[in-house]
Design an enzyme around this catalytic site. Structure first.
Site, PDB file in Angstrom:
ATOM      1  N   GLU A   1       0.796  -1.233   0.000  1.00  0.00           N
ATOM      2  CA  GLU A   1       0.000   0.000   0.000  1.00  0.00           C
ATOM      3  C   GLU A   1       0.826   1.279   0.000  1.00  0.00           C
ATOM      4  O   GLU A   1       0.804   2.047   0.971  1.00  0.00           O
ATOM      5  CB  GLU A   1      -0.970  -0.002   1.185  1.00  0.00           C
ATOM      6  CG  GLU A   1      -1.869  -1.223   1.224  1.00  0.00           C
ATOM      7  CD  GLU A   1      -2.991  -1.113   2.256  1.00  0.00           C
ATOM      8  OE1 GLU A   1      -2.895  -0.260   3.153  1.00  0.00           O
ATOM      9  OE2 GLU A   1      -3.966  -1.858   2.144  1.00  0.00           O
TER      10      GLU A   1
ATOM     11  N   GLU B   1      -5.291  -8.822   0.859  1.00  0.00           N
ATOM     12  CA  GLU B   1      -5.976  -8.490   2.112  1.00  0.00           C
ATOM     13  C   GLU B   1      -7.451  -8.232   1.853  1.00  0.00           C
ATOM     14  O   GLU B   1      -7.806  -7.537   0.889  1.00  0.00           O
ATOM     15  CB  GLU B   1      -5.413  -7.214   2.766  1.00  0.00           C
ATOM     16  CG  GLU B   1      -4.045  -7.364   3.347  1.00  0.00           C
ATOM     17  CD  GLU B   1      -3.529  -6.070   3.990  1.00  0.00           C
ATOM     18  OE1 GLU B   1      -4.353  -5.229   4.428  1.00  0.00           O
ATOM     19  OE2 GLU B   1      -2.306  -5.908   4.039  1.00  0.00           O
TER      20      GLU B   1
HETATM   21  C1  FCB Z   1      -4.474  -2.257   5.526  1.00  0.00           C
HETATM   22  C2  FCB Z   1      -3.079  -2.604   6.008  1.00  0.00           C
HETATM   23  C3  FCB Z   1      -3.042  -3.658   7.067  1.00  0.00           C
HETATM   24  C4  FCB Z   1      -4.202  -3.562   8.028  1.00  0.00           C
HETATM   25  C5  FCB Z   1      -5.510  -3.389   7.305  1.00  0.00           C
HETATM   26  C6  FCB Z   1      -6.710  -3.318   8.207  1.00  0.00           C
HETATM   27  O1  FCB Z   1      -4.473  -0.958   5.014  1.00  0.00           O
HETATM   28  O2  FCB Z   1      -2.279  -3.031   4.935  1.00  0.00           O
HETATM   29  O3  FCB Z   1      -1.792  -3.599   7.701  1.00  0.00           O
HETATM   30  O4  FCB Z   1      -3.969  -2.580   8.964  1.00  0.00           O
HETATM   31  O5  FCB Z   1      -5.465  -2.258   6.497  1.00  0.00           O
END
Ligand code: FCB
Length: 449
Positions: free
Chosen positions: A166, A354
């Protein structure tokens, strides 16, 4: 009831990040990272929490790998703390740090779990921040030196690598808004940091190719779904600005070798310094794109809405509410994000690196959490993914955020994202109902709708 089967070889996993779970912040030669520095400052983190101990994964690693095996995970995505390898960011290598990750990788492989490594999940060495961090072009070379050390040590055993997690969050929450480490508020520095993050990514990919390592390499982006709040021209333009700033700022240089033009006209003198050949390096072909999807937002023009003159409201699909973070639950938004990548960026191979949610978990007397809300969330997002696959999205795997409850950055330990509950007093791990459900999904490679 329809049976939703995923393609043969679809990879199921869960993710974590070093600073959020490891603890042992100054042990075995580890240096200080920007997150150590930031959390040790007063009033930066909710309730004054820090990652000093976190889930103590550094000491409980073998137990955690055993737990992953018990849950049937096929892959585990984790990050490496740069400061365990180079305590000062560069210079001499700390052998004990390397040994820790080597042990982790070997334990995973012995358990039949595929390691998926992220090199930079935000915890830049403080020593490098003291020299400007990602704003300093030299940081790109320091990153590549660090990456090469990791490729050399683990390249024979790690099949999946990501350079950064990110970069938008690093650059904007870290350098434009000051919410996250290093806590700077300066748009010019944020755009310069974005550019250097991308450049260092491209250089690391080139180093990976030159080294002839066997694995695959990519980058992980946070991609949310943005919808104009109305049909009004001003709202549509604001939405485009936000999309270009948060998504296209990364997708376009990576896949097309250029920066979004409208955005660059808007940011004018804040635009980064770009040297000749940089965009060629940034667009070095990658093996996969990691997508982190959490929410959808409606974007409106707002006269007093900061630099982008926009305001955002969380959007939830009919019948769905909001997570503990206040994020709008909108599974169709997940599919739109993936279709956008397919249609506009050449349908690259994708892993969902994620996806997950925080809810108010209430443990029973045995500390067991019946987190049906999380199960409903995950299930609905998997359905959206399945639809996306049907529409030809080039999707190969899915990682839940997160394996266990952990340190959620500026929110500290308050939000719980885990499939596994962590009792922060005893550090006991207790799989939640969602972990049992997910084990079932993995073993059947799908679920009944
Ligand atoms: C993302 C991050 C991760 C976590 C999630 C909830 O932005 O990559 O580390 O904090 O959010």
């Amino acid at each position: 009831m329809a049976w939703r089967k995923f393609p043969e070889g679809f990879l199921w996993g869960a993710a974590t990040a070093a600073y959020q779970i490891e603890g042992a912040w100054n042990e075995d030669g580890k240096g200080e990272s920007i997150w150590d520095r930031f959390t040790h400052r007063k009033y930066t983190i909710l309730n004054g929490d820090t990652g000093d101990v976190a889930c103590d994964h550094y000491h409980k690693m073998p137990e955690d790998v055993a737990l992953m095996k018990e849950l049937g995970l096929q892959s585990y995505r984790f990050s490496i703390a740069w400061t365990r390898i180079f305590p000062d960011g560069r210079g001499s290598v700390n052998q004990k740090g390397l040994d820790f990750y080597e042990r982790l990788v070997d334990k995973l492989l012995a358990a039949g779990i595929i390691p998926n490594v992220t090199l930079n999940h935000w915890d830049l060495p403080q020593a490098l921040q003291d020299e400007g961090g990602w704003v300093n072009r030299d940081c790109t070379a320091w990153f590549v030196d660090y990456a090469r050390v990791m490729f050399d040590r683990l390249g024979d055993r790690v099949p999946l690598w990501s350079t950064h997690n990110e970069p938008w969050v690093i650059a904007f929450l870290g350098y434009a808004f000051g919410f996250f480490a290093p806590g700077i508020a300066d748009y010019s520095r944020a755009y310069q940091a974005s550019h250097h993050l991308l450049l260092s990514h491209g250089l690391a990919v080139q180093a990976f190719r030159a080294g002839g390592y066997q694995g695959k390499i990519g980058i992980v982006l946070s991609l949310s779904c943005y919808q104009p709040a109305s049909e009004k021209e001003s709202d549509r333009a604001a939405c485009k600005r936000v999309y270009e700033n948060n998504s296209a700022l990364f997708l376009q240089p990576l896949f097309k070798g250029s920066y979004p033009e409208m955005l660059f006209n808007w940011i004018a003198s804040h635009a980064p310094k770009i040297e000749e050949g940089d965009l060629k390096v940034i667009s070095e072909p990658i093996d996969f794109l990691g997508v982190n999807y959490y929410f959808t937002e409606a974007i409106a023009f707002a006269q007093w809405g900061g630099f982008l003159k926009s305001s955002s409201t969380p959007v939830s699909a009919p019948g769905w509410g909001y997570t503990e973070m206040g994020w709008g639950i909108n599974p169709p938004g997940f599919k739109s994000v993936l279709l956008d990548i397919k249609e506009n960026y050449g349908n690259p191979k994708i892993y969902i690196t994620e996806n997950g949610c925080a809810f108010k978990d209430t443990p029973d007397d045995n500390e067991f959490v019946s987190d049906w809300e999380r199960i409903n969330f995950l299930r609905a997002h998997l359905l959206a993914l399945h639809d996306a696959l049907q529409s030809g999205v080039n999707l190969h795997g899915y990682y839940v955020w997160s394996l266990m409850d952990n340190f959620e950055w500026a929110h500290g330990f308050a939000p719980r994202f885990g499939l596994v509950r962590v009792n922060y007093q005893t550090l006991r791990r207790i799989p939640k109902q969602s972990a049992l459900w997910y084990r079932e999904v993995i073993s059947r490679n799908g679920f009944e709708e």
